[in-house]
Design a protein around this motif. Structure first.
Motif, PDB file in Angstrom:
ATOM      1  N   LEU A   1       1.217  -1.252   0.008  1.00 50.90           N
ATOM      2  CA  LEU A   1       0.146   0.153   0.020  1.00 50.90           C
ATOM      3  C   LEU A   1       1.338   1.557  -0.378  1.00 50.90           C
ATOM      4  O   LEU A   1       1.015   2.286   0.435  1.00 50.90           O
ATOM      5  CB  LEU A   1      -0.986  -0.022   1.300  1.00 50.90           C
ATOM      6  N   GLY A   2       1.874   1.390  -0.951  1.00 51.21           N
ATOM      7  CA  GLY A   2       2.562   2.570  -1.153  1.00 51.21           C
ATOM      8  C   GLY A   2       3.800   2.396   0.007  1.00 51.21           C
ATOM      9  O   GLY A   2       4.747   3.184  -0.238  1.00 51.21           O
ATOM     10  N   ILE A   3       4.137   1.629   0.754  1.00 55.44           N
ATOM     11  CA  ILE A   3       4.727   1.732   2.356  1.00 55.44           C
ATOM     12  C   ILE A   3       6.873   1.659   1.656  1.00 55.44           C
ATOM     13  O   ILE A   3       7.623   2.364   2.274  1.00 55.44           O
ATOM     14  CB  ILE A   3       4.746   0.705   3.293  1.00 55.44           C
ATOM     15  N   LEU A   4       6.529   1.231   0.562  1.00 54.82           N
ATOM     16  CA  LEU A   4       7.845   0.490   0.367  1.00 54.82           C
ATOM     17  C   LEU A   4       7.919   1.049  -1.119  1.00 54.82           C
ATOM     18  O   LEU A   4       9.190   1.464  -1.561  1.00 54.82           O
ATOM     19  CB  LEU A   4       7.695  -1.550  -0.252  1.00 54.82           C
ATOM     20  N   SER A   5       7.103   1.965  -1.273  1.00 58.46           N
ATOM     21  CA  SER A   5       7.575   3.439  -2.462  1.00 58.46           C
ATOM     22  C   SER A   5       8.580   3.913  -2.285  1.00 58.46           C
ATOM     23  O   SER A   5       9.616   4.254  -3.126  1.00 58.46           O
ATOM     24  CB  SER A   5       5.740   4.143  -2.548  1.00 58.46           C
ATOM     25  N   PRO A   6       9.225   4.287  -1.237  1.00 58.13           N
ATOM     26  CA  PRO A   6      11.061   5.605  -1.415  1.00 58.13           C
ATOM     27  C   PRO A   6      11.791   4.255  -1.652  1.00 58.13           C
ATOM     28  O   PRO A   6      12.971   5.332  -2.489  1.00 58.13           O
ATOM     29  CB  PRO A   6      10.888   5.795   0.525  1.00 58.13           C
ATOM     30  N   LEU A   7      11.374   3.176  -1.667  1.00 60.39           N
ATOM     31  CA  LEU A   7      12.643   2.328  -1.563  1.00 60.39           C
ATOM     32  C   LEU A   7      13.040   2.349  -2.558  1.00 60.39           C
ATOM     33  O   LEU A   7      14.056   1.976  -3.623  1.00 60.39           O
ATOM     34  CB  LEU A   7      12.773   0.758  -0.959  1.00 60.39           C
ATOM     35  N   VAL A   8      11.491   2.613  -3.904  1.00 62.70           N
ATOM     36  CA  VAL A   8      11.709   1.928  -5.188  1.00 62.70           C
ATOM     37  C   VAL A   8      13.055   2.992  -5.314  1.00 62.70           C
ATOM     38  O   VAL A   8      13.339   2.394  -6.572  1.00 62.70           O
ATOM     39  CB  VAL A   8      10.249   2.056  -6.078  1.00 62.70           C
ATOM     40  N   ALA A   9      12.706   4.287  -5.742  1.00 56.90           N
ATOM     41  CA  ALA A   9      14.178   4.949  -6.483  1.00 56.90           C
ATOM     42  C   ALA A   9      15.566   4.714  -5.340  1.00 56.90           C
ATOM     43  O   ALA A   9      16.514   4.577  -6.325  1.00 56.90           O
ATOM     44  CB  ALA A   9      13.264   6.665  -5.701  1.00 56.90           C
ATOM     45  N   ILE A  10      15.454   4.301  -4.923  1.00 53.69           N
ATOM     46  CA  ILE A  10      17.202   3.896  -4.051  1.00 53.69           C
ATOM     47  C   ILE A  10      17.613   2.807  -4.540  1.00 53.69           C
ATOM     48  O   ILE A  10      18.104   2.594  -5.229  1.00 53.69           O
ATOM     49  CB  ILE A  10      17.080   3.547  -2.777  1.00 53.69           C
ATOM     50  N   ILE A  11      16.794   1.917  -4.520  1.00 56.61           N
ATOM     51  CA  ILE A  11      17.172   0.443  -5.333  1.00 56.61           C
ATOM     52  C   ILE A  11      17.415   0.333  -7.149  1.00 56.61           C
ATOM     53  O   ILE A  11      17.760   0.340  -7.999  1.00 56.61           O
ATOM     54  CB  ILE A  11      15.773  -0.880  -5.038  1.00 56.61           C
ATOM     55  N   LEU A  12      15.920   0.707  -7.916  1.00 53.72           N
ATOM     56  CA  LEU A  12      16.553   1.847  -9.226  1.00 53.72           C
ATOM     57  C   LEU A  12      17.888   2.500  -9.267  1.00 53.72           C
ATOM     58  O   LEU A  12      17.882   1.906 -10.215  1.00 53.72           O
ATOM     59  CB  LEU A  12      15.438   2.811  -9.565  1.00 53.72           C
ATOM     60  N   ALA A  13      18.901   2.946  -8.427  1.00 49.20           N
ATOM     61  CA  ALA A  13      19.669   3.680  -8.063  1.00 49.20           C
ATOM     62  C   ALA A  13      20.941   2.858  -8.058  1.00 49.20           C
ATOM     63  O   ALA A  13      21.607   3.137  -9.148  1.00 49.20           O
ATOM     64  CB  ALA A  13      19.744   5.013  -7.653  1.00 49.20           C
ATOM     65  N   LEU A  14      20.037   1.721  -7.559  1.00 51.12           N
ATOM     66  CA  LEU A  14      21.511   0.732  -7.084  1.00 51.12           C
ATOM     67  C   LEU A  14      21.982   0.161  -8.360  1.00 51.12           C
ATOM     68  O   LEU A  14      22.536  -0.805  -8.344  1.00 51.12           O
ATOM     69  CB  LEU A  14      21.311  -0.008  -5.529  1.00 51.12           C
ATOM     70  N   VAL A  15      20.619  -0.352  -9.279  1.00 53.75           N
ATOM     71  CA  VAL A  15      21.055  -0.961 -10.946  1.00 53.75           C
ATOM     72  C   VAL A  15      22.347  -0.920 -11.409  1.00 53.75           C
ATOM     73  O   VAL A  15      22.919  -1.764 -11.696  1.00 53.75           O
ATOM     74  CB  VAL A  15      19.152  -1.363 -11.285  1.00 53.75           C
TER      75      VAL A  15
ATOM     76  N   VAL B   1      25.140   0.280 -10.740  1.00 52.48           N
ATOM     77  CA  VAL B   1      25.853   0.781  -9.812  1.00 52.48           C
ATOM     78  C   VAL B   1      26.524  -0.870  -9.679  1.00 52.48           C
ATOM     79  O   VAL B   1      27.582  -1.197  -9.363  1.00 52.48           O
ATOM     80  CB  VAL B   1      26.269   1.509  -8.457  1.00 52.48           C
ATOM     81  N   ALA B   2      25.033  -1.646  -9.445  1.00 53.17           N
ATOM     82  CA  ALA B   2      25.649  -2.818  -9.020  1.00 53.17           C
ATOM     83  C   ALA B   2      26.173  -3.823 -10.384  1.00 53.17           C
ATOM     84  O   ALA B   2      27.397  -4.672  -9.869  1.00 53.17           O
ATOM     85  CB  ALA B   2      24.178  -3.501  -8.930  1.00 53.17           C
ATOM     86  N   TYR B   3      25.351  -3.254 -11.081  1.00 59.48           N
ATOM     87  CA  TYR B   3      25.460  -3.931 -13.288  1.00 59.48           C
ATOM     88  C   TYR B   3      27.176  -3.718 -13.125  1.00 59.48           C
ATOM     89  O   TYR B   3      28.040  -4.676 -13.745  1.00 59.48           O
ATOM     90  CB  TYR B   3      24.875  -3.385 -13.776  1.00 59.48           C
ATOM     91  N   HIS B   4      27.801  -2.900 -13.408  1.00 62.25           N
ATOM     92  CA  HIS B   4      29.140  -2.155 -13.748  1.00 62.25           C
ATOM     93  C   HIS B   4      30.032  -2.856 -12.700  1.00 62.25           C
ATOM     94  O   HIS B   4      30.817  -2.846 -13.439  1.00 62.25           O
ATOM     95  CB  HIS B   4      29.688  -0.546 -13.213  1.00 62.25           C
ATOM     96  N   SER B   5      29.730  -2.691 -10.686  1.00 62.46           N
ATOM     97  CA  SER B   5      30.664  -2.996  -9.590  1.00 62.46           C
ATOM     98  C   SER B   5      31.481  -4.629  -9.951  1.00 62.46           C
ATOM     99  O   SER B   5      32.004  -5.071 -10.239  1.00 62.46           O
ATOM    100  CB  SER B   5      30.049  -2.295  -8.696  1.00 62.46           C
ATOM    101  N   LEU B   6      29.927  -5.227 -10.442  1.00 60.96           N
ATOM    102  CA  LEU B   6      29.408  -7.148 -10.383  1.00 60.96           C
ATOM    103  C   LEU B   6      30.581  -7.009 -11.589  1.00 60.96           C
ATOM    104  O   LEU B   6      31.572  -8.149 -11.627  1.00 60.96           O
ATOM    105  CB  LEU B   6      28.644  -7.726  -9.899  1.00 60.96           C
TER     106      LEU B   6
ATOM    107  N   ALA C   1      32.244   2.785 -10.819  1.00 57.86           N
ATOM    108  CA  ALA C   1      30.549   3.414 -10.961  1.00 57.86           C
ATOM    109  C   ALA C   1      30.632   3.786 -10.514  1.00 57.86           C
ATOM    110  O   ALA C   1      29.306   4.548 -10.405  1.00 57.86           O
ATOM    111  CB  ALA C   1      29.832   1.604 -10.863  1.00 57.86           C
ATOM    112  N   ILE C   2      30.452   4.448  -8.916  1.00 54.69           N
ATOM    113  CA  ILE C   2      29.732   5.429  -8.501  1.00 54.69           C
ATOM    114  C   ILE C   2      30.216   6.504  -8.707  1.00 54.69           C
ATOM    115  O   ILE C   2      29.303   7.164  -8.487  1.00 54.69           O
ATOM    116  CB  ILE C   2      29.990   5.121  -6.896  1.00 54.69           C
TER     117      ILE C   2
END
Length: 177
Positions: free
Chosen positions: A56-70, A72-77, A113-114
């Protein structure tokens, strides 16, 4: 069984010691990587949207953070992995090396990457112009991470040294290489 990466030859360079075509290859590799990251975003966004909807939207703020990590994770790994290159770099026959000549650590890959994404978004990609001011064509994020991008195959020595025997074993499986 995973395929073993081909041996990393020395960086091909022109008569002045400037790596052949690395800058152009890096730009093309970047656009290939953008497509790969976009493909990664599709399932991640689907899962995150579903999680946000179910919470019900509680996890919505995490969406932007996780999308920003994609990215960074792609390049780093991938840069810290056995090929020392992203999929775009592999397609363009490039590899990322530590300035000592070895494979970059996960820390170096993450710093690379960062700083690339952070400074790139702040400066409007002006950080890549640093590559025009040095012989190894290293960008600002390469200097900060202690890495260099080289041609995977080539005929001359690496600017920073020879592969170690551990790398010979890793890439060829031959302890006497």
């Amino acid at each position: 069984m995973r395929p073993i990466p081909p041996p990393l030859g020395a960086d091909a360079a022109d008569a002045d010691g400037v790596p052949d075509g690395v800058m152009v290859k890096r730009v093309i590799a970047f656009f290939i990587d953008v497509l790969c990251i976009a493909l990664l975003y599709l399932p991640v966004l689907l899962v995150l949207s579903l999680a946000s909807l179910l919470s019900l939207g509680i996890l919505s703020p995490l969406v932007a953070i996780i999308l920003a990590l994609v990215p960074v994770a792609y390049h780093s790994l991938l840069i810290a992995g056995p090929w020392s290159a992203t999929f775009g770099q592999r397609m363009m026959d490039l590899a990322v090396r530590s300035i000592s000549g070895g494979r970059p650590s996960l820390g170096q890959a993450a710093i690379n990457a960062i700083t690339f994404y952070t400074l790139g978004s702040i400066t409007g990609w002006v950080i890549t112009l640093v590559a025009l001011t040095n012989r190894q064509r290293r960008c600002l994020h390469d200097f900060l991470a202690g890495t260099v991008v080289v041609n995977r195959s080539g005929g001359t020595r690496l600017v920073f040294g020879r592969r170690t025997s551990a790398e010979d074993t890793l890439f060829t499986g031959d302890k006497d290489a």
